[in-house]
Design an enzyme around this catalytic site. Structure first.
Site, PDB file in Angstrom:
ATOM      1  N   CYS A 108       1.434   1.640   0.857  1.00 35.96           N
ATOM      2  CA  CYS A 108       2.831   1.856   0.445  1.00 35.96           C
ATOM      3  C   CYS A 108       3.817   1.756   1.606  1.00 35.96           C
ATOM      4  O   CYS A 108       5.031   1.755   1.394  1.00 35.96           O
ATOM      5  CB  CYS A 108       2.964   3.204  -0.243  1.00 35.96           C
ATOM      6  SG  CYS A 108       1.827   3.388  -1.613  1.00 35.96           S
ATOM      7  N   HIS A 244      10.235   6.199  -0.054  1.00 34.83           N
ATOM      8  CA  HIS A 244       9.171   5.691  -0.916  1.00 34.83           C
ATOM      9  C   HIS A 244       9.158   6.492  -2.225  1.00 34.83           C
ATOM     10  O   HIS A 244       9.170   7.720  -2.216  1.00 34.83           O
ATOM     11  CB  HIS A 244       7.830   5.807  -0.187  1.00 34.83           C
ATOM     12  CG  HIS A 244       6.659   5.435  -1.037  1.00 34.83           C
ATOM     13  ND1 HIS A 244       6.677   4.332  -1.872  1.00 34.83           N
ATOM     14  CD2 HIS A 244       5.437   6.008  -1.185  1.00 34.83           C
ATOM     15  CE1 HIS A 244       5.521   4.257  -2.497  1.00 34.83           C
ATOM     16  NE2 HIS A 244       4.750   5.250  -2.108  1.00 34.83           N
ATOM     17  N   ASN A 274       5.269   4.669  -9.047  1.00 37.16           N
ATOM     18  CA  ASN A 274       5.021   4.301  -7.648  1.00 37.16           C
ATOM     19  C   ASN A 274       4.585   2.831  -7.589  1.00 37.16           C
ATOM     20  O   ASN A 274       3.494   2.493  -8.046  1.00 37.16           O
ATOM     21  CB  ASN A 274       3.933   5.231  -7.097  1.00 37.16           C
ATOM     22  CG  ASN A 274       3.572   4.948  -5.654  1.00 37.16           C
ATOM     23  OD1 ASN A 274       3.902   3.902  -5.118  1.00 37.16           O
ATOM     24  ND2 ASN A 274       2.861   5.877  -5.040  1.00 37.16           N
TER      25      ASN A 274
HETATM   26  N1  COA Z   1      -2.540  14.961 -17.076  1.00 39.33           N
HETATM   27  C1  COA Z   1      -2.930  16.222 -17.282  1.00 39.33           C
HETATM   28  N2  COA Z   1      -3.648  16.928 -16.409  1.00 39.33           N
HETATM   29  C2  COA Z   1      -4.000  16.317 -15.255  1.00 39.33           C
HETATM   30  C3  COA Z   1      -3.629  14.999 -14.968  1.00 39.33           C
HETATM   31  C4  COA Z   1      -2.876  14.311 -15.933  1.00 39.33           C
HETATM   32  N3  COA Z   1      -2.455  13.035 -15.748  1.00 39.33           N
HETATM   33  N4  COA Z   1      -4.101  14.664 -13.754  1.00 39.33           N
HETATM   34  C5  COA Z   1      -4.767  15.740 -13.285  1.00 39.33           C
HETATM   35  N5  COA Z   1      -4.699  16.732 -14.187  1.00 39.33           N
HETATM   36  C6  COA Z   1      -5.294  18.071 -14.088  1.00 39.33           C
HETATM   37  C7  COA Z   1      -6.424  18.117 -13.088  1.00 39.33           C
HETATM   38  O1  COA Z   1      -7.641  17.745 -13.722  1.00 39.33           O
HETATM   39  C8  COA Z   1      -6.417  19.585 -12.694  1.00 39.33           C
HETATM   40  O2  COA Z   1      -7.049  20.307 -13.705  1.00 39.33           O
HETATM   41  P1  COA Z   1      -7.927  21.620 -13.345  1.00 39.33           P
HETATM   42  O3  COA Z   1      -6.962  22.588 -12.732  1.00 39.33           O
HETATM   43  O4  COA Z   1      -8.445  22.043 -14.678  1.00 39.33           O
HETATM   44  O5  COA Z   1      -8.971  21.135 -12.395  1.00 39.33           O
HETATM   45  C9  COA Z   1      -4.947  19.921 -12.743  1.00 39.33           C
HETATM   46  O6  COA Z   1      -4.302  18.939 -13.568  1.00 39.33           O
HETATM   47  C10 COA Z   1      -4.284  19.873 -11.375  1.00 39.33           C
HETATM   48  O7  COA Z   1      -2.982  20.336 -11.594  1.00 39.33           O
HETATM   49  P2  COA Z   1      -2.051  20.709 -10.400  1.00 39.33           P
HETATM   50  O8  COA Z   1      -2.773  21.569  -9.407  1.00 39.33           O
HETATM   51  O9  COA Z   1      -0.780  21.256 -10.948  1.00 39.33           O
HETATM   52  O10 COA Z   1      -1.800  19.296  -9.779  1.00 39.33           O
HETATM   53  P3  COA Z   1      -0.926  18.982  -8.548  1.00 39.33           P
HETATM   54  O11 COA Z   1       0.213  19.933  -8.446  1.00 39.33           O
HETATM   55  O12 COA Z   1      -1.759  18.787  -7.346  1.00 39.33           O
HETATM   56  O13 COA Z   1      -0.315  17.569  -8.966  1.00 39.33           O
HETATM   57  C11 COA Z   1      -0.467  15.274  -8.407  1.00 39.33           C
HETATM   58  C12 COA Z   1      -1.180  16.478  -9.050  1.00 39.33           C
HETATM   59  C13 COA Z   1      -1.394  14.090  -8.389  1.00 39.33           C
HETATM   60  C14 COA Z   1       0.758  14.922  -9.251  1.00 39.33           C
HETATM   61  C15 COA Z   1      -0.021  15.660  -6.968  1.00 39.33           C
HETATM   62  O14 COA Z   1      -1.123  16.175  -6.257  1.00 39.33           O
HETATM   63  C16 COA Z   1       0.573  14.496  -6.227  1.00 39.33           C
HETATM   64  O15 COA Z   1       1.636  14.027  -6.546  1.00 39.33           O
HETATM   65  N6  COA Z   1      -0.082  14.012  -5.177  1.00 39.33           N
HETATM   66  C17 COA Z   1       0.366  12.853  -4.446  1.00 39.33           C
HETATM   67  C18 COA Z   1      -0.069  11.599  -5.191  1.00 39.33           C
HETATM   68  C19 COA Z   1       0.596  10.347  -4.676  1.00 39.33           C
HETATM   69  O16 COA Z   1       1.786  10.313  -4.521  1.00 39.33           O
HETATM   70  N7  COA Z   1      -0.202   9.297  -4.437  1.00 39.33           N
HETATM   71  C20 COA Z   1       0.263   8.044  -3.966  1.00 39.33           C
HETATM   72  C21 COA Z   1       0.692   8.125  -2.549  1.00 39.33           C
HETATM   73  S1  COA Z   1       1.268   6.610  -1.925  1.00 39.33           S
END
Ligand code: COA
Length: 321
Positions: A108, A244, A274
């Site tokens: 990215c 980004h 993204n």
């Molecule tokens: N829908 C519903 N539930 C989901 C899900 C979805 N699309 N994706 C994951 N979950 C669940 C997981 O299985 C987990 O469940 P569990 O608690 O039973 O194990 C739970 O949601 C995790 O929730 P939470 O802790 O609130 O997630 P988070 O706050 O870490 O948010 C992301 C998850 C991915 C949105 C966040 O970590 C993020 O934005 N990370 C950066 C990702 C990114 O930008 N990547 C590209 C970079 S270039």
């Protein structure tokens, strides 16, 4: 260098969060509240090459130059159908350019790395007009068959391009790499030879979401701080932070770090998700075409991605609408 033309192209098909609930155990509420994404555009009838060609043609037209005047073409692309030749080679012929070209794979952060390379080429007297294309379809790295909801909801496809030439827009730039191949990765299978024991399978995109989040915020804040200091710019004097477009919570964390109001942080991630390295040039093109960029405006750009790679720059915008 200075930017003299911008262009972008998005796939026609807009896929809403609601549409994704057909394929994944997820909800509009979960996706919106965790990421800010409402829709993303995915390639269906068009190919990534089509989008790349369109974005380049628009940027060249916007710059008011002939494609033959371009003396270098840099394309940022993580992966597309072609492993070889490079995507830039395929696009070059279709836009009527004749210059040398190459691809970079910096996830990215590709746009910031490409600007850095372009600046170096111009400073060294190797090129006068450089075309930069960022074209990405990260949706195709995700595990749709395995219904993996953790990554598939985040990404969209698209292309953004700029033409740069000699000038004084770029005030400071930094790029950084920390080898963290396990936080965000995707492997495609290669043809095995008869001399190998184990064959590496194709592995769709894997992500340590919280790890990426933390690293993204830390690296982006550090990079932004560095380029602001190097350019001797106070955050209060920045007009727009063109960041980004991965997640509104990451943007918010960077916003808190620099202590600036939300109006200075334009977003389009709600519409496009993204789009990897294409996200900053797509947003830049939208801002430019909407007349939101005025000569003399102080911009800061910052990106991060798989690697872990990150980069930022300060730009004094000089282009008229
Ligand atoms: N829908 C519903 N539930 C989901 C899900 C979805 N699309 N994706 C994951 N979950 C669940 C997981 O299985 C987990 O469940 P569990 O608690 O039973 O194990 C739970 O949601 C995790 O929730 P939470 O802790 O609130 O997630 P988070 O706050 O870490 O948010 C992301 C998850 C991915 C949105 C966040 O970590 C993020 O934005 N990370 C950066 C990702 C990114 O930008 N990547 C590209 C970079 S270039």
């Amino acid at each position: 260098m200075k930017i003299i033309g911008t262009g972008s192209a998005m796939p026609e098909l807009a896929v809403t969060n609601e549409m994704l609930t057909e394929y994944f155990d997820t909800s509009d509420e979960w996706i919106r509240s965790r990421t800010g994404i409402v829709t993303r555009h995915l390639c269906s009838k068009e190919t990534l090459i089509d989008l790349g060609v369109e974005a380049c043609q628009k940027a060249i037209e916007n710059a008011g130059i002939d494609p033959k005047e371009i003396d270098y073409f840099i394309c940022s692309n993580v992966a597309n159908n072609y492993v070889t030749p490079a995507m830039s080679c395929v696009v070059q012929g279709k836009i009527g350019a004749t210059c040398p070209c190459f691809d970079i794979s910096c996830a990215c952060t590709g746009f910031i790395f490409a600007l850095d390379i372009a600046e170096s080429f111009i400073k060294a007297g190797r090129a006068k007009k450089i075309l930069i294309l960022c074209a990405e379809e990260p949706s195709k790295f995700c595990d749709w068959k395995g219904h993996d909801r953790t990554t598939s909801i985040l990404f969209g496809d698209g292309a953004g391009a700029v033409v740069v030439t000699e000038g004084d827009d770029l005030q400071s730039i930094c790029t950084a790499t920390t080898s963290l191949p396990d936080v965000l990765w995707y492997k495609h299978a290669m043809e095995p030879t008869p001399f190998e024991d184990g064959i590496e399978e194709h592995v769709p995109l894997q992500m340590d979401g919280k790890g990426v989040f933390r690293t993204a915020v830390t690296s982006s804040c550090k990079d932004v701080d560095q380029v602001l200091k190097e350019a001797n710019v106070n955050p209060d004097d920045v007009d727009l932070f063109v960041l980004h477009q991965a997640n509104f919570r990451i943007i918010d964390a960077i916003r808190n770090f620099v202590g600036q109001p939300a109006e200075k942080f334009p977003t389009n991630l709600q519409h496009y998700g993204n789009t990897s390295s294409a996200s900053i040039p797509i947003l830049l093109d939208e801002l430019h075409r909407e007349g939101k960029l005025k000569p003399g405006m102080q911009l800061v750009m910052s990106a991060f991605g798989a690697g872990f790679v990150s980069g930022a720059c300060c730009i004094k915008w000089s282009m008229e609408k």
